[in-house]
Design an enzyme around this catalytic site. Structure first.
Site, PDB file in Angstrom:
ATOM      1  N   SER A   1       0.848  -1.190   0.000  1.00 34.40           N
ATOM      2  CA  SER A   1       0.000   0.000   0.000  1.00 34.40           C
ATOM      3  C   SER A   1       0.880   1.234   0.000  1.00 34.40           C
ATOM      4  CB  SER A   1      -0.884   0.020   1.254  1.00 34.40           C
ATOM      5  OG  SER A   1      -1.496   1.294   1.382  1.00 34.40           O
TER       6      SER A   1
ATOM      7  N   TYR B   1      -0.899  -0.522  10.732  1.00 31.90           N
ATOM      8  CA  TYR B   1      -1.030  -0.930   9.324  1.00 31.90           C
ATOM      9  C   TYR B   1       0.065  -0.336   8.435  1.00 31.90           C
ATOM     10  CZ  TYR B   1      -3.011  -1.452   4.632  1.00 31.90           C
ATOM     11  OH  TYR B   1      -3.203  -1.744   3.303  1.00 31.90           O
TER      12      TYR B   1
HETATM   13  P1  NAP Z   1     -10.607  -7.329   2.007  1.00 34.71           P
HETATM   14  O1  NAP Z   1     -11.768  -7.202   1.078  1.00 34.71           O
HETATM   15  O2  NAP Z   1     -10.794  -7.115   3.465  1.00 34.71           O
HETATM   16  O3  NAP Z   1      -9.948  -8.763   1.756  1.00 34.71           O
HETATM   17  C1  NAP Z   1      -8.858  -9.202   2.520  1.00 34.71           C
HETATM   18  C2  NAP Z   1      -8.621 -10.643   2.217  1.00 34.71           C
HETATM   19  O4  NAP Z   1      -7.539 -11.115   3.044  1.00 34.71           O
HETATM   20  C3  NAP Z   1      -9.840 -11.525   2.592  1.00 34.71           C
HETATM   21  O5  NAP Z   1      -9.942 -12.563   1.638  1.00 34.71           O
HETATM   22  C4  NAP Z   1      -9.458 -12.082   3.945  1.00 34.71           C
HETATM   23  O6  NAP Z   1     -10.086 -13.308   4.260  1.00 34.71           O
HETATM   24  C5  NAP Z   1      -7.975 -12.288   3.706  1.00 34.71           C
HETATM   25  N1  NAP Z   1      -7.240 -12.547   4.934  1.00 34.71           N
HETATM   26  C6  NAP Z   1      -7.103 -11.756   6.034  1.00 34.71           C
HETATM   27  N2  NAP Z   1      -6.393 -12.399   6.975  1.00 34.71           N
HETATM   28  C7  NAP Z   1      -6.080 -13.627   6.462  1.00 34.71           C
HETATM   29  C8  NAP Z   1      -5.387 -14.746   6.955  1.00 34.71           C
HETATM   30  N3  NAP Z   1      -4.849 -14.767   8.185  1.00 34.71           N
HETATM   31  N4  NAP Z   1      -5.251 -15.831   6.150  1.00 34.71           N
HETATM   32  C9  NAP Z   1      -5.794 -15.835   4.916  1.00 34.71           C
HETATM   33  N5  NAP Z   1      -6.491 -14.804   4.401  1.00 34.71           N
HETATM   34  C10 NAP Z   1      -6.629 -13.715   5.174  1.00 34.71           C
HETATM   35  O7  NAP Z   1      -9.427  -6.321   1.599  1.00 34.71           O
HETATM   36  P2  NAP Z   1      -8.883  -5.798   0.180  1.00 34.71           P
HETATM   37  O8  NAP Z   1      -9.189  -4.371   0.086  1.00 34.71           O
HETATM   38  O9  NAP Z   1      -9.282  -6.713  -0.911  1.00 34.71           O
HETATM   39  O10 NAP Z   1      -7.316  -5.906   0.472  1.00 34.71           O
HETATM   40  C11 NAP Z   1      -6.471  -6.839  -0.151  1.00 34.71           C
HETATM   41  C12 NAP Z   1      -5.044  -6.353   0.005  1.00 34.71           C
HETATM   42  O11 NAP Z   1      -4.910  -5.056  -0.602  1.00 34.71           O
HETATM   43  C13 NAP Z   1      -4.573  -6.192   1.454  1.00 34.71           C
HETATM   44  O12 NAP Z   1      -3.233  -6.646   1.566  1.00 34.71           O
HETATM   45  C14 NAP Z   1      -4.642  -4.684   1.677  1.00 34.71           C
HETATM   46  O13 NAP Z   1      -3.732  -4.260   2.668  1.00 34.71           O
HETATM   47  C15 NAP Z   1      -4.276  -4.187   0.301  1.00 34.71           C
HETATM   48  N6  NAP Z   1      -4.712  -2.805   0.017  1.00 34.71           N
HETATM   49  C16 NAP Z   1      -6.035  -2.503  -0.041  1.00 34.71           C
HETATM   50  C17 NAP Z   1      -6.409  -1.189  -0.329  1.00 34.71           C
HETATM   51  C18 NAP Z   1      -7.852  -0.776  -0.462  1.00 34.71           C
HETATM   52  O14 NAP Z   1      -8.108   0.413  -0.686  1.00 34.71           O
HETATM   53  N7  NAP Z   1      -8.816  -1.684  -0.335  1.00 34.71           N
HETATM   54  C19 NAP Z   1      -5.429  -0.209  -0.544  1.00 34.71           C
HETATM   55  C20 NAP Z   1      -4.091  -0.558  -0.477  1.00 34.71           C
HETATM   56  C21 NAP Z   1      -3.747  -1.870  -0.201  1.00 34.71           C
HETATM   57  P3  NAP Z   1     -11.443 -13.348   5.169  1.00 34.71           P
HETATM   58  O15 NAP Z   1     -12.580 -13.038   4.244  1.00 34.71           O
HETATM   59  O16 NAP Z   1     -11.441 -14.762   5.676  1.00 34.71           O
HETATM   60  O17 NAP Z   1     -11.282 -12.334   6.259  1.00 34.71           O
END
Ligand code: NAP
Length: 241
Positions: free
Chosen positions: A148, A164
């Site tokens: 990020s 984070y």
């Molecule tokens: P999200 O919708 O909350 O999805 C997160 C995913 O990670 C879910 O599938 C969750 O599974 C899984 N997860 C969490 N802990 C885990 C564990 N211990 N073992 C296996 N899976 C696990 O979030 P997202 O926005 O798609 O984010 C995905 C990535 O992008 C993250 O690394 C986040 O930091 C990064 N990111 C996101 C944004 C944004 O604006 N959304 C911006 C920058 C970076 P469960 O459903 O089981 O919880």
């Protein structure tokens, strides 16, 4: 001869929803066989069904990135199903709890920091190292770490997030150490920033779609052999460290 499947194999962690699901969809559409890494059985099977309905070759792999046993079992399952791994996308991540939308360093609960690091950083190391023997069997292995721009020490973007943001800074640093370690190998590793994406993670407040967020990860997962190594990229290009 370990190549039991001719199409390329990709594992995406946290692939049951959000950006991870969109990365899985994109790689599936690009012809990859997608191993859908997810810790929850029901959510994982739903995601696999969705991907298959969209025409992707996908199968589920139980994977909790906070567990070394789970990572080892996931590697064994991918070995059994596919014999090797071409692409690993370390996407699973958590923000950790916030108070009023921030993680205040002056009142920081260190257990929160530990939990966030355990998923966002140690989880990447656990899964990467468990998958290395399988990646070593691929012709052009690629590892993509979903980071990020909140981890950028230069940009200092978003709210104050004392658990984070540093977790992503450390993930960027670990990415560079892996790239140095793999410098003389075929393995290319990079970090990416998906931008501000509408997912559960942001309470669906992000301005970008999961597909838009997934695009840079897909690009880095499919880099040519002379592609960049050990970098940090978003759709616009290089993200400052
Ligand atoms: P999200 O919708 O909350 O999805 C997160 C995913 O990670 C879910 O599938 C969750 O599974 C899984 N997860 C969490 N802990 C885990 C564990 N211990 N073992 C296996 N899976 C696990 O979030 P997202 O926005 O798609 O984010 C995905 C990535 O992008 C993250 O690394 C986040 O930091 C990064 N990111 C996101 C944004 C944004 O604006 N959304 C911006 C920058 C970076 P469960 O459903 O089981 O919880």
């Amino acid at each position: 001869m370990n190549h039991v499947n001719d199409s390329k194999i990709a594992l995406v962690t946290g692939a049951n929803k959000g950006i991870g699901l969109a990365i899985a969809q994109g790689l599936g559409a690009a012809g990859f066989t997608v191993a859908v890494g997810a810790r929850d059985d029901v959510k994982r099977e739903k995601a696999v069904a969705r991907l298959q309905e969209a025409g992707a070759d996908a199968y589920g792999v139980a994977l909790d990135v906070t567990s070394a046993d789970s990572a080892a079992a996931a590697a064994a399952e991918i070995e059994r199903r596919s014999g090797r791994l071409d692409v690993l996308v370390n996407n699973a991540g958590i923000s950790g709890p916030t108070a009023g939308g921030v993680q205040d360093p002056t009142t920081l609960d260190l257990d929160v920091v530990r939990a966030v690091l355990d998923t966002n950083v140690f989880g990447v190391v656990r899964v990467t190292n468990a998958m290395l023997p399988l990646l070593g069997r691929a012709r052009s292995p690629r590892i993509v770490n979903v980071s990020s721009n909140m981890g950028s020490l230069t940009l200092r973007t978003g709210p104050v997030m004392a658990a984070y943001a540093p977790s992503k800074t450390m993930l960027n640093s670990i990415t560079v150490q892996y790239a140095r370690r793999f410098a003389d190998t075929d393995i290319i590793v990079n970090a990416c920033c998906p931008g501000y994406v509408a997912t559960d993670f942001t309470g669906f407040a992000g301005s970008r779609t999961p597909e838009q967020g997934a695009a840079i990860a897909i690009r880095l997962a499919t880099l040519p052999d002379d592609g960049p190594r050990g970098g940090f990229f978003d759709d616009e290009g290089v993200v400052p460290w």
